[in-house]
Motif scaffolding. Sequence first.
Motif, PDB file in Angstrom:
ATOM      1  N   SER A 165     -12.117   3.989  11.448  1.00 15.29           N
ATOM      2  CA  SER A 165     -13.163   3.338  10.854  1.00 15.29           C
ATOM      3  C   SER A 165     -12.783   1.659  11.007  1.00 15.29           C
ATOM      4  O   SER A 165     -11.772   1.281  11.127  1.00 15.29           O
ATOM      5  CB  SER A 165     -13.124   3.682   9.306  1.00 15.29           C
ATOM      6  N   TYR A 173     -14.474  -1.933   9.389  1.00 16.88           N
ATOM      7  CA  TYR A 173     -15.272  -2.654   8.351  1.00 16.88           C
ATOM      8  C   TYR A 173     -15.325  -4.259   9.082  1.00 16.88           C
ATOM      9  O   TYR A 173     -14.244  -4.909   8.959  1.00 16.88           O
ATOM     10  CB  TYR A 173     -14.651  -2.659   6.960  1.00 16.88           C
ATOM     11  N   MET A 223     -15.253  10.593  15.733  1.00 15.56           N
ATOM     12  CA  MET A 223     -16.129   9.812  15.659  1.00 15.56           C
ATOM     13  C   MET A 223     -15.603   8.406  14.581  1.00 15.56           C
ATOM     14  O   MET A 223     -14.882   8.748  13.969  1.00 15.56           O
ATOM     15  CB  MET A 223     -17.415  10.303  14.720  1.00 15.56           C
ATOM     16  N   CYS A 224     -16.100   7.210  15.079  1.00 16.29           N
ATOM     17  CA  CYS A 224     -15.720   5.957  14.390  1.00 16.29           C
ATOM     18  C   CYS A 224     -16.695   5.676  13.317  1.00 16.29           C
ATOM     19  O   CYS A 224     -17.651   5.430  13.593  1.00 16.29           O
ATOM     20  CB  CYS A 224     -15.478   4.997  15.185  1.00 16.29           C
ATOM     21  N   HIS A 225     -16.377   5.401  11.943  1.00 12.86           N
ATOM     22  CA  HIS A 225     -17.247   4.870  10.986  1.00 12.86           C
ATOM     23  C   HIS A 225     -17.328   3.497  10.978  1.00 12.86           C
ATOM     24  O   HIS A 225     -16.156   2.807  10.950  1.00 12.86           O
ATOM     25  CB  HIS A 225     -16.866   5.403   9.626  1.00 12.86           C
ATOM     26  N   GLU A 249     -19.016  -0.224   9.731  1.00 12.33           N
ATOM     27  CA  GLU A 249     -19.620  -0.800   8.837  1.00 12.33           C
ATOM     28  C   GLU A 249     -19.639  -2.511   9.248  1.00 12.33           C
ATOM     29  O   GLU A 249     -18.634  -3.019   9.327  1.00 12.33           O
ATOM     30  CB  GLU A 249     -19.214  -1.046   7.481  1.00 12.33           C
ATOM     31  N   TYR A 307     -27.854   4.676  13.312  1.00 10.83           N
ATOM     32  CA  TYR A 307     -26.548   5.733  13.755  1.00 10.83           C
ATOM     33  C   TYR A 307     -26.256   6.221  12.739  1.00 10.83           C
ATOM     34  O   TYR A 307     -26.172   5.335  11.250  1.00 10.83           O
ATOM     35  CB  TYR A 307     -25.899   4.970  14.607  1.00 10.83           C
ATOM     36  N   LYS A 308     -25.915   7.476  12.429  1.00 12.88           N
ATOM     37  CA  LYS A 308     -25.340   8.188  11.415  1.00 12.88           C
ATOM     38  C   LYS A 308     -24.004   7.508  11.031  1.00 12.88           C
ATOM     39  O   LYS A 308     -23.579   7.560  10.028  1.00 12.88           O
ATOM     40  CB  LYS A 308     -25.317   9.695  11.589  1.00 12.88           C
ATOM     41  N   ASN A 309     -23.317   6.966  12.012  1.00  5.28           N
ATOM     42  CA  ASN A 309     -21.883   6.580  11.590  1.00  5.28           C
ATOM     43  C   ASN A 309     -21.914   5.153  11.365  1.00  5.28           C
ATOM     44  O   ASN A 309     -20.905   4.423  11.566  1.00  5.28           O
ATOM     45  CB  ASN A 309     -20.948   7.044  12.669  1.00  5.28           C
ATOM     46  N   VAL A 310     -23.085   4.159  11.449  1.00  2.00           N
ATOM     47  CA  VAL A 310     -23.224   2.686  11.024  1.00  2.00           C
ATOM     48  C   VAL A 310     -23.908   2.543   9.926  1.00  2.00           C
ATOM     49  O   VAL A 310     -24.866   2.935   9.453  1.00  2.00           O
ATOM     50  CB  VAL A 310     -23.645   2.424  12.562  1.00  2.00           C
ATOM     51  N   THR A 311     -23.353   1.699   9.039  1.00  3.66           N
ATOM     52  CA  THR A 311     -23.949   0.973   8.078  1.00  3.66           C
ATOM     53  C   THR A 311     -23.990  -0.506   8.414  1.00  3.66           C
ATOM     54  O   THR A 311     -22.945  -1.232   8.681  1.00  3.66           O
ATOM     55  CB  THR A 311     -23.307   1.221   6.737  1.00  3.66           C
TER      56      THR A 311
END
Length: 278
Positions: free
Chosen positions: A103, A105, A157-159, A161, A192-196
């Motif tokens: 992940s 941030y 998968m990488c989360h 933010e 993207y589902k893994n991006v905020t």
Amino acid sequence: MARSKNKETAGPAARMVAFVVRHMRLRMGLTQDQLGEIIGYTGAAVSAMETLAQPVSDEMLMQLGQALGDDVEFFEGMRLWVRLERLPEEFRDYLLIEQKALSMYLYAMNNIHGLFQTDGYARAQISGGYPPLSHERIEELVLARMARKTNFDRTPMCHIELVLDESALRRKFGSTEIMREQYLYLAECARYKNVTLQVLPLDIGLMGENAGARGELNLVETAEHTQVTYMEIQDESVLVTDPAKVSTYAQRYAKIRSQALSAHESLAFIERLAGEGT
């Protein structure tokens, strides 16, 4: 002149590729022109790569891997190390961590974060800096930056933010069209589902506090489930691994995120910028 300098500054990975390609080409009885025709390049381009006059591109490495079949894994493995050699030395350790991160941030306040830049935006930003860089060096850095986009779609998968200070969105590079493309790309990434993706408003300080005032930061959860912090200023960088310091940065990031617009509000804001024609 640039080609002469490339020969002097070429790193170990580029030198290894050049040696192996020449050895395999001769073993297969191919001239530089013949190999170039197979991989879609001129014989002069092959010669430039073998003599280190021109850095080998990521695309050429892929084609060489297919053309010199029995060593595909070698060329796949060398792609990472060749990419690293194109980057500033102080960034290389962080990139190795980023590529396996679970992940990330991120908080960016001066420019769009490099991971989220379009080709046009990156080229305009890099070429506009000081001291000025050669065309070849600019292309190397742009290619290396674009290669980082594999972080959006990899296993595991990488989360990711990203909090973007509004000032980064308002600061223009290149042209109106380049900025519009950049805004549209950000909007695409935000879905993207893994991006905020969130925006920290310029006027947040009017609320009495701005947790992002001390500058940009990158918090990364490594493959070993530990956290590190990476920061840059004026071509200098620092990688922080001390748990107590990283904890402080993590708390600061959480506060920055809490002060930002929601993901839906941020997407609407970015789409509005794209529609304004900047």
